[in-house]
Design a protein around this motif. Sequence first.
Motif: not given
Length: 255
Positions: A96-101
């Motif tokens: 989530f942090m690396s690819d979505v946020l």
Amino acid sequence: MKHIPNFITCLNLAAGFTSVIFASSGSLVVASWLILAAMIFDFLDGFSARLLHAFSEIGKELDSLADIVSFGVSPAIIIHEMIKAAAGTGHGTSVFMSDVLPFVTILMPVLAGLRLAIFNVDSTQSAVFRGLPTPGNAIAVISIVLAAAYSRSPLIASFTASPVALAIYSVTLSLLMVTRIPLISNKFKGFSFSGNEWRFIFAGAVLAMLVIFGIASAPLIIPLYILMSLAAFYLPFSSPPSREDTSSRSTSKQP
């Protein structure tokens, strides 16, 4: 002579597009300096249009198109890359942090475009802006990049290392562009202090802040602008900027 302002606007667009290229390749400092160059061209096109009385509907629309690239798209890519870099440096970083946020930055060019469209049809935003102008959004982004690159502030380093903080910052700036908060217009009405009081005070405060505290204080420019604008409009003893005659507003250029 009448084409000079539009030529300068094209230089704004060229600088903005070049900034996009550098930002996409991770050269965020170079991209930030190019946005600063675009701001100079953005000031000069309006200044030359007023000097030469070369206002036109084409110039107005071209200016907004240049601004959405230079002050909407490019800053969004810069902060997108910053969030990705910050997420990649943490231990146990989630997908989530690396690819979505990082994709919260989509809001920035979308709302910048909406802000410019509203400005173009809102005749009340001459002496008074409603919401953060797109160059202000760009200043808020590049000030973080330049402060991190040229200062040793632990606060800036900590901020740029947090993907969540950067994401919140991006969303906040995006939403500020479409709020109805009254902000002082950056258009000087001549060189007289009268009628430009808050503009001169703000310019002097920014200059003093940068001289005394250096580039590390650059991220405070936009918060200071917002606070001084609120003071100008809401403090009982202040004298807020009055609305200018908007009869020629339809052919003026976006500041």
